[in-house]
Design an enzyme around this catalytic site. Structure first.
Site, short mmCIF file in Angstrom:
data_model
loop_
_atom_site.label_atom_id
_atom_site.label_comp_id
_atom_site.label_asym_id
_atom_site.label_seq_id
_atom_site.Cartn_x
_atom_site.Cartn_y
_atom_site.Cartn_z
N GLU A 133 -19.72 38.37 20.58
CA GLU A 133 -19.76 37.22 21.49
C GLU A 133 -19.46 35.88 22.14
O GLU A 133 -19.14 35.40 22.13
CB GLU A 133 -20.57 35.88 20.74
CG GLU A 133 -22.09 36.83 19.81
CD GLU A 133 -23.00 35.77 18.82
OE1 GLU A 133 -22.16 34.80 17.94
OE2 GLU A 133 -24.38 36.50 18.65
N GLU A 239 -28.74 44.34 15.90
CA GLU A 239 -29.30 43.68 15.41
C GLU A 239 -30.85 43.12 15.91
O GLU A 239 -31.36 41.62 15.66
CB GLU A 239 -28.68 42.14 15.52
CG GLU A 239 -26.86 42.03 15.26
CD GLU A 239 -25.92 41.47 15.60
OE1 GLU A 239 -26.59 39.97 15.35
OE2 GLU A 239 -24.89 41.09 15.76
C1 GLA Z 1 -25.48 36.94 15.20
C2 GLA Z 1 -24.52 37.63 14.99
C3 GLA Z 1 -25.07 38.06 13.69
C4 GLA Z 1 -25.90 37.56 12.43
C5 GLA Z 1 -27.43 36.90 13.77
C6 GLA Z 1 -27.69 36.61 12.63
O1 GLA Z 1 -25.82 37.65 16.17
O2 GLA Z 1 -23.89 38.92 15.28
O3 GLA Z 1 -23.81 38.47 12.23
O4 GLA Z 1 -25.40 36.49 12.25
O5 GLA Z 1 -26.44 35.87 14.95
O6 GLA Z 1 -27.29 35.13 12.31
#
Ligand code: GLA
Length: 324
Positions: A133, A239
């Protein structure tokens, strides 16, 4: 033809990985959770255990207990581990947030962190989300502590430091909101192009795909995946979870959710995305429910298994696509 075989078996035959983010405590204490992860998935991501906060209780100490538990579980069941994540602006240690460092101290701290963690798991973690990020929602570089101290160069160094210690691992840049073609994924695309031009050892991009209320269009995901692949990068879905906005949950929510999972898996197969990880195992484990205001924002059932660990229509959809 519909099948009764577990997802793990079906995915294995297709040579694709379907994974879940896992929690060390649940693996230790919850027998049915452990069995689900073992029997249904082919790869695991450490949901929190490899983040800097949990790993670094004090400036010069490490606590590897939870990360070791996940890695040992994975090794026992022949599952690869996605290491998540070495450099991120969130979930840093509490002591770190009040540390009055110089830029040079921060750089040395980050180098030592990356190299210690990658080095410890040299033989057990073959994939790292090296940076998480780094791009803000408007496409600008996110103003994190790392960026403030080192500028964009922090990405170059983090990937290089990781590669020095384990040249054989695959190194990913991971982000949310960059799943389809949009302003943010344009910026991630440009960033990765710059890194590659500078010879930075980045192998792939992780698209998080938290489909929360606003579900990215699968055709646009496919177009996005292809442009990253055209840069020479591997693409993974890292994710995934799928939720409705609170108050807008339709009567056929489970089927609609299943349809979306199905379309995304079809998109993966069409574009050559070989790894898809869901962010949790059972609905009851989802990070969304830990949000204090979650009931006002999202439906809390975004995963493939319900609270009791029963297979949902979304599970059947994923398995059926992979078995046809
Ligand atoms: C982001 C992070 C993850 C997790 C998610 C949800 O996407 O990359 O590690 O913390 O948020 O909390």
């Amino acid at each position: 033809m519909p099948t009764d075989r577990p997802l793990r078996a079906v995915a294995g035959e297709r040579a694709v990985d379907v994974g879940a983010a896992v929690d060390a405590d649940r693996l230790r204490t919850d027998v049915s959770y452990r069995a689900l992860v073992r029997d249904e998935f082919t790869v695991v991501t450490a949901e929190n255990a490899l983040k800097m906060g949990p790993l670094r209780p004090a400036p010069s100490t490490y606590d590897f207990a939870d990360a070791d538990a996940i890695v040992n579980f994975a090794r026992a069941h022949e599952m690869p581990v996605r290491g998540h994540t070495l450099v991120w602006h969130n979930q840093t240690p509490t002591w770190f947030q009040s540390w009055d460092y110089t830029d040079d101290q921060l750089r040395r701290f980050l180098r030592e962190h990356v190299q210690t963690v990658v080095g410890r798991y040299r033989r057990s973690v073959g994939t790292w989300d090296v940076v998480n990020e780094a791009v803000d929602d408007d496409g600008s570089m996110r103003e994190t502590v790392w960026y403030d101290a080192m500028g964009e160069e922090y990405l170059d160094r983090a990937f290089e430091w990781a590669a020095e210690v384990n040249p054989d691992a695959d190194r990913y840049y991971n982000d949310y909101g960059a799943d389809a073609v949009n302003e943010k994924s344009d910026a991630v695309y440009d960033l990765l192009g710059r890194l590659l031009d500078r010879g930075v050892p980045v192998d792939g991009v992780g698209l998080q795909l938290h489909a929360l209320g606003d579900w990215p269009d699968p055709d646009s995901i496919a177009e996005n995946v292809r442009r990253f692949q055209d840069l020479g990068l591997d693409v993974q879905i890292t994710e995934m979870d799928v939720a409705f906005p609170a108050g807008e949950v339709p009567h056929d929510a489970a089927e609609r959710q299943a349809d979306y999972y199905r379309e995304v898996v079809e998109t993966c197969l069409d574009t050559g995305v070989e790894t898809l990880v869901t962010w949790g195992v059972r609905d009851g484990d989802t990070w969304l429910r830990a949000f204090r205001d979650f009931p006002e924002r999202f439906s809390g059932d975004p995963l493939l298994f319900d609270d009791r660990g029963q297979r949902k229509p979304a599970y059947d959809a994923v398995r059926d696509v992979l078995s046809t």
